[in-house]
Design a protein around this motif. Structure first.
Motif, PDB file in Angstrom:
ATOM      1  N   ARG A 155       0.636   3.402  11.442  1.00 48.48           N
ATOM      2  CA  ARG A 155       0.860   2.452  12.537  1.00 48.48           C
ATOM      3  C   ARG A 155       0.955   3.225  13.845  1.00 48.48           C
ATOM      4  O   ARG A 155       1.318   4.404  13.875  1.00 48.48           O
ATOM      5  N   ASP A 170       0.582   3.981   4.752  1.00 47.65           N
ATOM      6  CA  ASP A 170       0.566   3.024   5.868  1.00 47.65           C
ATOM      7  C   ASP A 170       0.609   3.811   7.168  1.00 47.65           C
ATOM      8  O   ASP A 170       1.450   4.694   7.347  1.00 47.65           O
ATOM      9  N   ASP A 205       0.826  -1.201   0.000  1.00 44.06           N
ATOM     10  CA  ASP A 205       0.000   0.000   0.000  1.00 44.06           C
ATOM     11  C   ASP A 205       0.860   1.251   0.000  1.00 44.06           C
ATOM     12  O   ASP A 205       1.932   1.298   0.612  1.00 44.06           O
TER      13      ASP A 205
END
Length: 770
Positions: A694, A692, A689
């Motif tokens: 996180r 991203d 992707d």
């Protein structure tokens, strides 16, 4: 509010980086099937496929070349298993060449004797000749000691070779569909490249299609997109046409249906003009009402297509421009004077009374491909129009590919509306071109009571392979209960309406200002990462297919500042494919108390491959987080692994190594293991992707010299190889229990970091209240 509570975000994090080497190739798992078994099955498939090709009528295939399908076993679909030896053994022109891919889904029988889908595998489209198939068969019949190990292993990865099935060619047509505009995609050829389009036209002519009604675009070395008026009979004719990759339906979003609500008398007063804003936003839409007192000083109208404008298009374009300039007018009374806008809109009319009937909007795409290179001062464009209908995983529309290509070539950002069919069950998925991987897909929220909720009409995710987490974020678009108020083309009147069309330009306006006011610290890739990173939900919620990553902050100055007890830092740069870089995370050594939250967003500007919907993004960056780069693993046969701080436990480390323990090459990571995973698992973890996000929390006492490792990757066999992979990484470190000024500590200890001083000068918030 004290100055310490809202300080500028920092950039130039890449100043604290260095290249690193990661040695040793992994030994990949062996296929379960033996070479002898795989060879015999493949020879049988080659004979069967060759017989089928010989029986294909001349009007249904090219004279010199044919397209066959190599189907990989599902467990061997990852980049590491690309069967390059099957192609490198043949000549580039008259041999076998891989020209694209998609996923295929093998069927398996369950106990109830009903077909169920198993994990998908990779289908490779291969351009070949009958002679090349004979050559491959001869090679398979050769003695094994004459064959390379890589060739034999690649053969074992295959599930078979055949021709594309009818149901794999004709996609997205519901049972009720009888006639309409369709888009066909033709494979690229080598020997037959000059005649493939005309061969297709001849087939259509023989079946009563006027060639003058066609529109097409052939990209250099790539697929050919063709739009046609067709019906069920034509679909039956196209099935089995060997050069045809796929065909799917098209329709344009109905502009009148977007202009919901009412128009009422009364509007805030036009701004008092002082100067034209320096920030320019491109708006690609249906035109504008040029005589409006509110718009005339702040909009340049350009006709990018011939023929007359549509009245609905002008109304739509006027409202979109109104949203970009002023946001919702809900905040203003009619006796108030609007503040001067902070952006200048260059409104390109790309719709006309003629091309509105061409549902694939090829003339519109042609216009956009022409105007973007001619307007280098525009870094952000808003697009609130496009084809109607949900995206399909096995289809890349020309619109999506064209915008992604323009983004990569010119380093610009497209903000695109996701569409307004969210209430149509089964057809509520985001619409092209909002599935582009280098842009931002904008949905709409509304406010009910005190809650921000997805506007029910706003289309939902997922996006396509390469950026599944769509929409990216939501802007205020209103709803029937709480409409957004915008300028109308009727003088002195205001529109009460709703739509993702009006949420998108609000976000686009913010993106344009971020780039223009940052003194070159922020470009389109950084802006994309920063807007996703700044969404209202932050760590409380993860991405969801209804709300995206979250909503645009009410006070958009929040995007560019750091709250107390935190700092936000931008890293940006380029990494050579296959290379690694280590990027330091600024950390005050005396921060030892409480829990620390790390949250980061990575955006990649990637090349794209319209021939491979399953491998649409051609490059990516893997990121690994090491909270304590002084802790390493130690292993010894027959013993459980140990993890030690090599600085604090230096004597113990030395003793272990004397006793035969091996120290790991890299510190202990807090990221997922990079051990063997199937391609299905890698895709589920969003490895490829282009965006991203996180988040992870750690005790401050366990953090020491934290770092990121970034690894740039190109896909095997990609047709859009990148010399370097461009990225932007936005990191927020939040230490709510810290007994220190973490921002000042970082500034003092990492002097190369520079604050980005951006005054977005917000006069109104981006949302509206009931």
């Amino acid at each position: 509010m004290s100055d310490n509570s809202r300080r500028p975000i920092l950039y130039r994090g890449e100043q604290y980086s260095s290249p690193i080497l990661k040695g040793g190739k992994r030994t990949l798992p062996e296929p379960k099937i033996s070479y002898e078994e795989a060879r015999d099955l493949l020879i049988k498939d080659i004979q069967s496929t060759s017989n089928e090709l010989r029986n294909v009528p001349a009007q249904m295939r090219m004279p010199n070349e044919a397209i066959v399908c190599l189907r990989m076993q599902p467990e061997f679909s990852a980049k590491s298993y690309y069967p390059s030896s099957l192609f490198s053994a043949f000549d580039d022109i008259d041999g076998m060449q891989e020209i694209g891919s998609r996923l295929w889904r093998p069927k398996q029988e369950n106990k109830g004797d009903e077909n169920i889908e198993s994990k998908p595998g990779k289908l490779l489209f291969v351009r070949t000749t009958e002679e090349a198939l004979v050559t491959l068969q001869k090679k398979l019949n050769s003695a094994e000691d004459l064959l390379s190990k890589s060739f034999m292993k690649d053969v074992r990865k295959l599930s078979g070779i055949d021709l594309l099935r009818n149901e794999e060619q004709v996609l997205g047509f519901h049972k009720e569909w009888q006639a309409g505009r369709i888009e066909a995609v033709l494979h690229p050829f080598a020997l037959d490249s000059e005649q493939v389009f005309f061969h297709f036209v001849q087939l259509l002519q023989k079946n009563g299609i006027d060639p003058n009604s066609l529109k097409y675009k052939q990209y250099d070395g790539g697929v050919t997109f063709v739009s046609i008026d067709g019906d069920r009979k034509l679909l039956d004719i196209l099935q089995g046409y060997n050069p045809l990759r796929m065909v799917h339906p098209l329709s344009i979003r109905d502009l009148p249906s977007l202009i919901r609500g009412t128009v009422s008398l009364g509007i805030p007063k036009a701004p008092i003009f002082s100067s034209r804003p320096s920030t320019i936003l491109g708006v690609l839409d249906g035109g504008i009402e040029p005589t409006s007192d509110h718009l005339k000083n702040y909009v340049e109208a350009i006709d990018a297509v011939p023929d007359e404008a549509l009245a609905a298009g002008i109304e739509h374009g006027t409202q979109v421009s109104s949203a970009a300039l002023f946001g919702p007018l809900n905040h203003y009374n009619n006796n108030e004077t609007l503040p001067e806008p902070k952006v200048f809109v260059r409104n390109f009319r790309v719709l006309s009374s003629k091309n509105i009937r061409d549902r694939e909007l090829y003339e519109t795409i042609d216009a956009i491909e022409g105007l973007v290179p001619k307007n280098p001062d525009i870094k952000v464009y808003n697009l609130s129009i496009g084809p109607r209908g949900p995206i399909l995983d096995d289809v890349i529309s020309r619109f999506t590919f064209a915008l992604d290509l323009l983004s990569a070539q010119h380093n610009i950002l497209f903000c695109t509306a996701v569409g307004n069919d969210g209430l149509q069950t089964g057809y509520d998925r985001i619409q092209s071109p909002s599935d582009m991987v280098n842009g931002l897909a904008i949905g709409a929220y509304t406010i009910i009571g005190n809650d921000k909720v997805r506007a029910p009409y706003s289309c939902i995710g997922p996006g396509r392979e390469g950026n599944k987490l769509k929409p990216d974020l939501l802007g205020f678009g209103g709803c029937d209960r709480n409409p957004i108020q915008l300028l109308s083309t009727t003088a002195g009147h205001k529109s009460y309406t709703s739509g993702t069309s009006f949420a998108s330009p609000i976000v686009a306006s913010v993106a344009a200002r971020l780039i223009d006011k940052s003194n070159s610290a922020i470009d389109s890739t950084v802006a994309r990462a920063l807007l996703v990173h700044s969404t209202a939900e932050k760590t409380e919620k993860k991405h969801c297919f209804e709300m995206g990553h979250g909503t645009l902050p009410d006070n958009i100055n929040d995007i560019a500042v750091c709250p107390q007890m935190s700092y936000t830092l931008i890293y940006q740069g380029e990494i050579d494919p296959g290379k690694y870089g280590e990027y330091q995370i600024p950390w005050p050594k005396d921060l030892t108390q409480g829990t620390v939250n790390f949250r980061w967003t990575l955006a990649v500007l990637t090349g794209v491959d319209p021939q491979s919907p399953d491998d649409y993004t051609s490059s990516t960056i893997e990121i690994a987080f090491y909270p304590n780069s002084k802790i390493y693993g130690f292993t010894k046969a027959g013993q459980s692994p140990k993890y030690l701080n090599v600085e604090l436990k230096a004597d113990e480390v030395a003793q272990l190594e004397m006793d035969g323990w091996k120290r790991s090459a890299y510190p202990k990571t807090a990221s997922k293991s990079s051990g063997f995973q199937t391609e299905h698992d890698l895709r589920a973890d969003l490895k490829w992707d282009s965006v991203d996000t996180r988040a992870i929390s750690k005790r401050a006492s366990g953090i020491n010299y934290p770092v990121f490792h970034l690894h740039a990757i190109n896909r095997a066999g990609a047709r859009t190889m990148s010399n370097k992979v461009k990225f932007a990484l936005v990191l927020t470190v939040d230490a709510p229990k810290a007994k220190m000024d973490i921002y000042s500590k970082v500034r003092n200890e990492y002097s190369a970091l520079v604050p980005i001083k951006i005054d977005l000068q917000v006069d109104v918030t981006a949302s509206a209240k009931v």
